[in-house]
Design an enzyme around this catalytic site. Structure first.
Site, PDB file in Angstrom:
ATOM      1  N   CYS A 184      -5.951  -5.395  -1.297  1.00  0.00           N
ATOM      2  CA  CYS A 184      -4.816  -5.534  -0.783  1.00  0.00           C
ATOM      3  C   CYS A 184      -4.530  -4.177   0.209  1.00  0.00           C
ATOM      4  O   CYS A 184      -3.687  -4.024   0.963  1.00  0.00           O
ATOM      5  CB  CYS A 184      -3.461  -5.622  -1.550  1.00  0.00           C
ATOM      6  SG  CYS A 184      -3.578  -7.210  -2.486  1.00  0.00           S
ATOM      7  N   HIS A 228       4.707  -0.864   0.199  1.00  0.00           N
ATOM      8  CA  HIS A 228       3.816  -1.955  -0.462  1.00  0.00           C
ATOM      9  C   HIS A 228       4.537  -3.225  -0.819  1.00  0.00           C
ATOM     10  O   HIS A 228       4.296  -4.343  -0.471  1.00  0.00           O
ATOM     11  CB  HIS A 228       2.694  -1.369  -1.400  1.00  0.00           C
ATOM     12  CG  HIS A 228       1.605  -2.462  -1.704  1.00  0.00           C
ATOM     13  ND1 HIS A 228       1.022  -3.044  -0.636  1.00  0.00           N
ATOM     14  CD2 HIS A 228       1.418  -3.000  -2.843  1.00  0.00           C
ATOM     15  CE1 HIS A 228      -0.105  -3.818  -1.294  1.00  0.00           C
ATOM     16  NE2 HIS A 228       0.259  -3.881  -2.530  1.00  0.00           N
ATOM     17  N   GLU A 236       5.221   2.231  -7.594  1.00  0.00           N
ATOM     18  CA  GLU A 236       5.446   2.775  -6.143  1.00  0.00           C
ATOM     19  C   GLU A 236       6.850   3.541  -5.795  1.00  0.00           C
ATOM     20  O   GLU A 236       6.756   4.488  -5.220  1.00  0.00           O
ATOM     21  CB  GLU A 236       5.440   1.462  -5.111  1.00  0.00           C
ATOM     22  CG  GLU A 236       5.661   1.971  -3.798  1.00  0.00           C
ATOM     23  CD  GLU A 236       5.379   0.979  -2.523  1.00  0.00           C
ATOM     24  OE1 GLU A 236       5.135   1.226  -1.441  1.00  0.00           O
ATOM     25  OE2 GLU A 236       5.513  -0.315  -3.039  1.00  0.00           O
ATOM     26  N   LYS A 239       6.814  -7.604   3.086  1.00  0.00           N
ATOM     27  CA  LYS A 239       6.571  -8.792   2.289  1.00  0.00           C
ATOM     28  C   LYS A 239       7.707  -9.665   2.007  1.00  0.00           C
ATOM     29  O   LYS A 239       7.589 -10.727   1.667  1.00  0.00           O
ATOM     30  CB  LYS A 239       5.655  -8.491   1.083  1.00  0.00           C
ATOM     31  CG  LYS A 239       4.563  -7.611   1.206  1.00  0.00           C
ATOM     32  CD  LYS A 239       3.724  -7.205   0.028  1.00  0.00           C
ATOM     33  CE  LYS A 239       2.424  -6.652   0.238  1.00  0.00           C
ATOM     34  NZ  LYS A 239       2.419  -5.286   1.040  1.00  0.00           N
ATOM     35  N   PHE A 255      -5.551  -4.301  -5.964  1.00  0.00           N
ATOM     36  CA  PHE A 255      -6.284  -4.520  -6.983  1.00  0.00           C
ATOM     37  C   PHE A 255      -7.668  -3.648  -7.196  1.00  0.00           C
ATOM     38  O   PHE A 255      -8.316  -3.504  -5.838  1.00  0.00           O
ATOM     39  CB  PHE A 255      -6.902  -6.205  -7.288  1.00  0.00           C
ATOM     40  CG  PHE A 255      -5.620  -6.859  -7.697  1.00  0.00           C
ATOM     41  CD1 PHE A 255      -4.471  -6.464  -7.977  1.00  0.00           C
ATOM     42  CD2 PHE A 255      -5.871  -8.161  -7.599  1.00  0.00           C
ATOM     43  CE1 PHE A 255      -3.482  -7.407  -8.332  1.00  0.00           C
ATOM     44  CE2 PHE A 255      -4.983  -8.956  -8.386  1.00  0.00           C
ATOM     45  CZ  PHE A 255      -3.526  -8.775  -8.729  1.00  0.00           C
ATOM     46  N   HIS A 298       2.847 -11.889   0.697  1.00  0.00           N
ATOM     47  CA  HIS A 298       1.736 -10.809   0.583  1.00  0.00           C
ATOM     48  C   HIS A 298       0.558 -11.487   1.358  1.00  0.00           C
ATOM     49  O   HIS A 298      -0.062 -12.429   0.988  1.00  0.00           O
ATOM     50  CB  HIS A 298       1.453 -10.640  -0.856  1.00  0.00           C
ATOM     51  CG  HIS A 298       0.468  -9.286  -1.068  1.00  0.00           C
ATOM     52  ND1 HIS A 298      -0.020  -8.586  -0.110  1.00  0.00           N
ATOM     53  CD2 HIS A 298       0.307  -8.682  -2.192  1.00  0.00           C
ATOM     54  CE1 HIS A 298      -0.749  -7.710  -0.694  1.00  0.00           C
ATOM     55  NE2 HIS A 298      -0.478  -7.643  -2.044  1.00  0.00           N
TER      56      HIS A 298
END
Length: 411
Positions: A154, A289, A300, A321, A394, A326
Site C-alpha cells: 500500500c 493513510h 498512525e 479512503k 504490508f 483503500h
C-alpha cells in the site's frame, strides 16, 4: 550544486468517485462516497474510452486504469500525447502496484484447471506482471528514460512518486510520469483479505472512528507528471504544486501489522520534512493513510504526534479512503493528487463517517469538513500551504511525501 526543484504539472485519476482528478476532488469535498455494497469500484470507467478494444484485451484492468490516468495527466500537463516535451530518453515512468494483474492471474488459474495448460493465454504473464502498467504507459507516450514498476504493497504509489522526484533531483531525468494502479476486486483477493480479518464486515470506511472494523477494498489509479524546474520554465508549464520532500522507513516488526508505537512511521515523516526543508509547525494539512483498521489508525495517530509534536493538535487530518476505500498500491498516488488539489483550493476535505470519537485517538480528523486551511510560512518567509501525505504498507513499508502549493506570487 543545488538539486532541481520538482514541480507537479499534470494529474489524472480513475477512482470510485469517477474518471478524472477533479471528480475525485470535488466528489470528496461534496462528501460523496464512491463506496457501494461494501466495495469501491470504478463503475464509470470504460477502458475503450482510452484505448482500442484490442489494446484493452491485451492489458489487465490495473494497467487499463493506469493508462487512462496517464493519458489524463499528460494532457493536463499540456504535453502532446505522441511527442514528449524533451528528449524521450530524459523522461521516465514509474508506476507502483501492490499486486499487479490479479484478475488475469485468477482467470488464468481457472483456465489451467478447467481447460488444461495448452489453453492458457500466451499473454498471461505480460498481463500479470507488476511492471506492466509502467511499461504500457511508457509505450503509450514514447518515454525512453528510466522506466520501472514499484511493488511495496500500500506504499507503492508514494514510493513511485518519491523515487521519481529523486531521479529528477539527481539529473537522471527531466520529467517522470509517476503514480500507482490497482484492480483487485476479485474473488481470491476479497476472500484472502476477509480471511485475514483486514476488511470491514459492515462495508463502511470510517477512519479513526471508534466503530472502525477494517478497510473497504477499492480500485483505481492516480498518475502525476513531475517536471524539473528547468523544463517547466522552458516550456512555460502551468504548475499545480511541488514535491518538496520524501522519505521512507521500515517497521521491521510484522508482515501485516504496523509497529504499534508509530516510531518508524514518525521517522519517515520527520525525514521527509527534513528533506523538504520544512518545519513541523509549517504543516497545514495531513492526508492520512487512514485505513479504518483498528491498528493502523492508532499507530498512525501516534506517529503524527511523535513527528509534529504539539503542532499535531492544530493540524487537520483526513483520510481519502473514507470516500473511495483503500486502493492498495494506487492509494498513495491518488491521495497525493487529492492533497495537491486540496492545497490549491485551500481546504481540508472531510473524513466521512467519522461520528463516534475513539478516546485514544485525539487529533482533528475533520468530521465537519471541508474546512479552510490556515496558511503558514514555509520557514523561508514565503506564504504557502504545505501538507504531508502518508502511506504505510504490508511488509512494514512507510513512505511519506511533503507536498506544497506555490508560494504566493511565485508563478
Amino acid at each position: 550544486m543545488k538539486p532541481e526543484r520538482v514541480f507537479i504539472t499534470g494529474v489524472g485519476a480513475v477512482t470510485p468517485l469517477g474518471v478524472g482528478a477533479r471528480e475525485l476532488h470535488e466528489g470528496w469535498l461534496a462528501r460523496r462516497s464512491g463506496i457501494a455494497d461494501g466495495l469501491g469500484a470504478c463503475t464509470d470507467f470504460d477502458p475503450t474510452d482510452f484505448m482500442t478494444t484490442k489494446e484493452a484485451r491485451r492489458s489487465d484492468r490495473f494497467s487499463q486504469v493506469a493508462i487512462a490516468a496517464g493519458v489524463q495527466a499528460v494532457a493536463d500537463a499540456g504535453w502532446d500525447s505522441d511527442e514528449p516535451p524533451a528528449d524521450p530518453t530524459d523522461i521516465g515512468c514509474v508506476i507502483g502496484s501492490g499486486i499487479g494483474g490479479m484478475a488475469t492471474f485468477e482467470s488464468s488459474c481457472d483456465t489451467l484447471r478447467d481447460r488444461g495448460p495448452e489453453r492458457v493465454s500466451p499473454l498471461a504473464i505480460p498481463l500479470i506482471m507488476g511492471n506492466a502498467a509502467a511499461g504500457l504507459v511508457a509505450m503509450r507516450h514514447k518515454l525512453r528514460g528510466p522506466v520501472f514498476g514499484v511493488m511495496s504493497a500500500c506504499a507503492s504509489g508514494t514510493h513511485a512518486i518519491g523515487e521519481a522526484m529523486r531521479m529528477i533531483r539527481a539529473g537522471e531525468a527531466r520529467a517522470v510520469v509517476a503514480g500507482g494502479a490497482e484492480a483487485t476486486l476479485t474473488p481470491l483477493a476479497k476472500a484472502a483479505f476477509a480471511s485475514m480479518e483486514a476488511t470491514s464486515q459492515t462495508g463502511i470506511s470510517r477512519p479513526f472512528d471508534a466503530r472502525r472494523d477494517g478497510f473497504v477494498m477499492g480500485e483505481g489509479a492516480g498518475v502525476l507528471v513531475l517536471e524539473s524546474e528547468a523544463l517547466a520554465a522552458e516550456r512555460g508549464a502551468r504548475i499545480l504544486g511541488e514535491v518538496l520532500g520524501y522519505a521512507s522507513t521500515a517497521d521491521a516488526h510484522h508482515l501485516t501489522a504496523p509497529e504499534p508505537t508509530g516510531r518508524p512511521a514518525a521517522l519517515a515523516i520527520t525525514r521527509a520534512l527534513k528533506d523538504a526543508g520544512t518545519l513541523p509547525e509549517d504543516v497545514a494539512y495531513v492526508n492520512a493513510h487512514g485505513t479504518s483498521t483498528l491498528l493502523n489508525d492508532a499507530s498512525e495517530t501516534a506517529a503524527i504526534k511523535l513527528a509534529l509534536g504539539e503542532h499535531a493538535y492544530h493540524v487537520p487530518v483526513s483520510s481519502t479512503k473514507s470516500a473511495i476505500g483503500h486502493l492498495l498500491g494506487a492509494a498513495g498516488a491518488v491521495e497525493a493528487i487529492a492533497t495537491i488539489l486540496a492545497l490549491n483550493d485551500g481546504v481540508a476535505p472531510p473524513t466521512l463517517n467519522y461520528e463516534e470519537p475513539d478516546p485514544d485517538l485525539d487529533l482533528d480528523y475533520v468530521p465537519d469538513g471541508p474546512r479552510a486551511l490556515a496558511q503558514n510560512g514555509n520557514g523561508n518567509g514565503h506564504a504557502r500551504l504545505v501538507a504531508i501525505s502518508n502511506s504505510f504498507g504490508f511488509g512494514g513499508h512507510n513512505a511519506v511525501l511533503v507536498i506544497g502549493n506555490l508560494p504566493t506570487g511565485a508563478q
